[in-house]
Enzyme design. Sequence first.
Site, PDB file in Angstrom:
ATOM      1  N   ARG A 144      -0.039  14.403  13.698  1.00  0.00           N
ATOM      2  CA  ARG A 144       0.576  14.057  12.413  1.00  0.00           C
ATOM      3  C   ARG A 144       0.655  15.324  11.566  1.00  0.00           C
ATOM      4  O   ARG A 144      -0.105  15.509  10.609  1.00  0.00           O
ATOM      5  CB  ARG A 144      -0.201  12.940  11.706  1.00  0.00           C
ATOM      6  CG  ARG A 144      -0.180  11.661  12.488  1.00  0.00           C
ATOM      7  CD  ARG A 144      -0.803  10.513  11.737  1.00  0.00           C
ATOM      8  NE  ARG A 144       0.092   9.918  10.753  1.00  0.00           N
ATOM      9  CZ  ARG A 144      -0.223   8.871  10.008  1.00  0.00           C
ATOM     10  NH1 ARG A 144      -1.395   8.309  10.139  1.00  0.00           N
ATOM     11  NH2 ARG A 144       0.636   8.389   9.134  1.00  0.00           N
TER      12      ARG A 144
ATOM     13  N   LYS B  73       0.834  -1.209   0.000  1.00  0.00           N
ATOM     14  CA  LYS B  73       0.000   0.000   0.000  1.00  0.00           C
ATOM     15  C   LYS B  73       0.864   1.254   0.000  1.00  0.00           C
ATOM     16  O   LYS B  73       0.629   2.184  -0.775  1.00  0.00           O
ATOM     17  CB  LYS B  73      -0.888  -0.017   1.258  1.00  0.00           C
ATOM     18  CG  LYS B  73      -1.531   1.301   1.602  1.00  0.00           C
ATOM     19  CD  LYS B  73      -2.423   1.193   2.824  1.00  0.00           C
ATOM     20  CE  LYS B  73      -1.765   1.499   4.134  1.00  0.00           C
ATOM     21  NZ  LYS B  73      -1.476   2.907   4.416  1.00  0.00           N
ATOM     22  N   ASN B  74       1.859   1.268   0.889  1.00  0.00           N
ATOM     23  CA  ASN B  74       2.641   2.495   1.060  1.00  0.00           C
ATOM     24  C   ASN B  74       3.593   2.765  -0.096  1.00  0.00           C
ATOM     25  O   ASN B  74       4.262   3.798  -0.124  1.00  0.00           O
ATOM     26  CB  ASN B  74       3.408   2.463   2.384  1.00  0.00           C
ATOM     27  CG  ASN B  74       2.456   2.587   3.559  1.00  0.00           C
ATOM     28  OD1 ASN B  74       1.280   2.911   3.389  1.00  0.00           O
ATOM     29  ND2 ASN B  74       2.955   2.307   4.754  1.00  0.00           N
TER      30      ASN B  74
ATOM     31  N   ASP C 271       5.004   0.439  12.139  1.00  0.00           N
ATOM     32  CA  ASP C 271       3.784  -0.248  11.692  1.00  0.00           C
ATOM     33  C   ASP C 271       3.722  -1.698  12.186  1.00  0.00           C
ATOM     34  O   ASP C 271       2.643  -2.291  12.234  1.00  0.00           O
ATOM     35  CB  ASP C 271       3.696  -0.244  10.156  1.00  0.00           C
ATOM     36  CG  ASP C 271       3.192   1.096   9.629  1.00  0.00           C
ATOM     37  OD1 ASP C 271       2.951   2.005  10.439  1.00  0.00           O
ATOM     38  OD2 ASP C 271       3.052   1.221   8.399  1.00  0.00           O
TER      39      ASP C 271
ATOM     40  N   ILE D 156       8.143   6.928  16.965  1.00  0.00           N
ATOM     41  CA  ILE D 156       7.724   7.662  15.760  1.00  0.00           C
ATOM     42  C   ILE D 156       6.410   8.406  15.987  1.00  0.00           C
ATOM     43  O   ILE D 156       6.293   9.592  15.668  1.00  0.00           O
ATOM     44  CB  ILE D 156       7.561   6.707  14.552  1.00  0.00           C
ATOM     45  CG1 ILE D 156       8.827   5.851  14.364  1.00  0.00           C
ATOM     46  CG2 ILE D 156       7.258   7.496  13.279  1.00  0.00           C
ATOM     47  CD1 ILE D 156      10.066   6.573  13.946  1.00  0.00           C
TER      48      ILE D 156
ATOM     49  N   CYS E 244      -4.850   7.310   9.838  1.00  0.00           N
ATOM     50  CA  CYS E 244      -5.010   6.703  11.160  1.00  0.00           C
ATOM     51  C   CYS E 244      -4.711   7.707  12.259  1.00  0.00           C
ATOM     52  O   CYS E 244      -3.799   8.530  12.115  1.00  0.00           O
ATOM     53  CB  CYS E 244      -4.049   5.523  11.312  1.00  0.00           C
ATOM     54  SG  CYS E 244      -4.589   4.042  10.456  1.00  0.00           S
TER      55      CYS E 244
ATOM     56  N   ARG F 258      -8.405  -0.843   4.990  1.00  0.00           N
ATOM     57  CA  ARG F 258      -7.585   0.209   4.363  1.00  0.00           C
ATOM     58  C   ARG F 258      -6.240  -0.345   3.899  1.00  0.00           C
ATOM     59  O   ARG F 258      -5.659   0.179   2.950  1.00  0.00           O
ATOM     60  CB  ARG F 258      -7.338   1.345   5.355  1.00  0.00           C
ATOM     61  CG  ARG F 258      -8.580   2.121   5.704  1.00  0.00           C
ATOM     62  CD  ARG F 258      -8.244   3.296   6.570  1.00  0.00           C
ATOM     63  NE  ARG F 258      -7.070   3.965   6.023  1.00  0.00           N
ATOM     64  CZ  ARG F 258      -6.205   4.666   6.722  1.00  0.00           C
ATOM     65  NH1 ARG F 258      -6.359   4.812   7.997  1.00  0.00           N
ATOM     66  NH2 ARG F 258      -5.184   5.237   6.141  1.00  0.00           N
TER      67      ARG F 258
END
Length: 417
Positions: free
Chosen positions: A121, A22-23, A305, A327, A116, A396
């Site tokens: 962020r 996805k990323n 993640d 993070i 998310c 997602r």
Amino acid sequence: MEYFAVQGGVPLEGCVAVHGAKNSALPILAATLLAPGEHVLHNCPDLTDIAAALAILSCLGCQVRREGSTVVVNTIHRRGCAVPDRLMGQMRASVLFLGSLLASSGEAIACWPGGCALGERPIDLHLRALRLLGAEVLDRGGRLSCRCPRLRGNRIVLPFPSVGATENAMLAACGAQGVTEICNAAQELEIVDLQNFLRACGANISGGGTQRIVVYGGVPLHPGEHSVMPDRIVTATYLCAVAAAGGEGELLAAQGGAVAPVLQALTAAGCQIWETQRGLAVRRQGALRGIGPIVTAPYPGFPTDAQPLLAAVLAKAQGESAITETIFDRRFRYTQQLCRMGARIQVEGDTARICGAPLQGASVKATDLRGGAALTIAALGAQGCSQVYGLEHIDRGYERLETALGCLGGRIRRTTR
Ligand code: UD1
């Protein structure tokens, strides 16, 4: 309302293919705006975040179609430079359209991105990079308006190696006249994949995967054809599922090097992991044991993640473990749900202290994407039945997670209440 009904406590056995990342696919889809014509993207996962990126491209006049795992984007009739608020709000990666719109049409209008809820962020590093390339960026109450008829290459020093800001800078730099140097760039493998796609479009860009990326911009680009890399967080998810439930599984297309810190942690916890001709295999037969402190860090460190996924495994290990999150500042919300299954986890500041305990099935709710995957993993390792709600988060980033875990032998069904 949909949920996963999971029958836990059954060792896994099976084989599953890891889908595309996805990323990696999201920045590449944003990058298609940089060149007019028909782009072909293979191994593009079928996820709601990807659907949102394709919807943004459609709103901008592009034609998009999916043929199995291949997505074709034709940008020839693209028009406009405004991303609808509804789509911007669906995911964090929508912010990448700022860089590619600016580079391709000199203007971008959008609201702040969604994504998310993992804590603060901000997008200051993204906007700073765009400004350094000459863009005028106005933020009026959350409405961003970026303008620059002619971007110019520059030296961008990122105070933190942000993945998204690095990608936005790369996209904008492709449309900037002259040389752009991105220093303290993120080194994630998805950055390398984006660079590979940009090169397939004719971009002169190098250094992806190192701390210094150099782009010779202003070169006209042509459409590209590219195959998206396998998803390393999905790889980590399947590995952790087998680790939590026990048994043995093979992950087709998985690349061990991409998840080296996760392999190290799972091996220390009592799993055997080895490369096969088709990917990776994992086995867990004896009891899991707690492991020394894990600290998340930018690549090549332990991926943030994968932090919730590992916590779901360690929750039932014998002994104590600790995970420090560096993070994101609110990435332990899922631990409260894990505790409903019997986990003993205490969060103090940026560290979760886990005291291994037997888990029992429970009704739990995903609070975010990876947190939801962690609850599903824990449910597979828990005795009895669980219901995992909040599938809109999980969808997602996972292509039918229940089917994939079913291929590994997990007893899991998507059910509607
Ligand atoms: C990307 C990934 C996400 C992953 C994260 C870290 C995508 C779509 N998402 O997110 O799955 O968890 O990398 O590996 O690829 N920051 C700022 N200002 C900014 C940008 C970031 O302060 O302008 C901070 C963030 O708050 C966070 C840190 O930098 O504390 C890392 O963020 P970043 O690397 O940008 O993550 P994302 O690109 O959002």
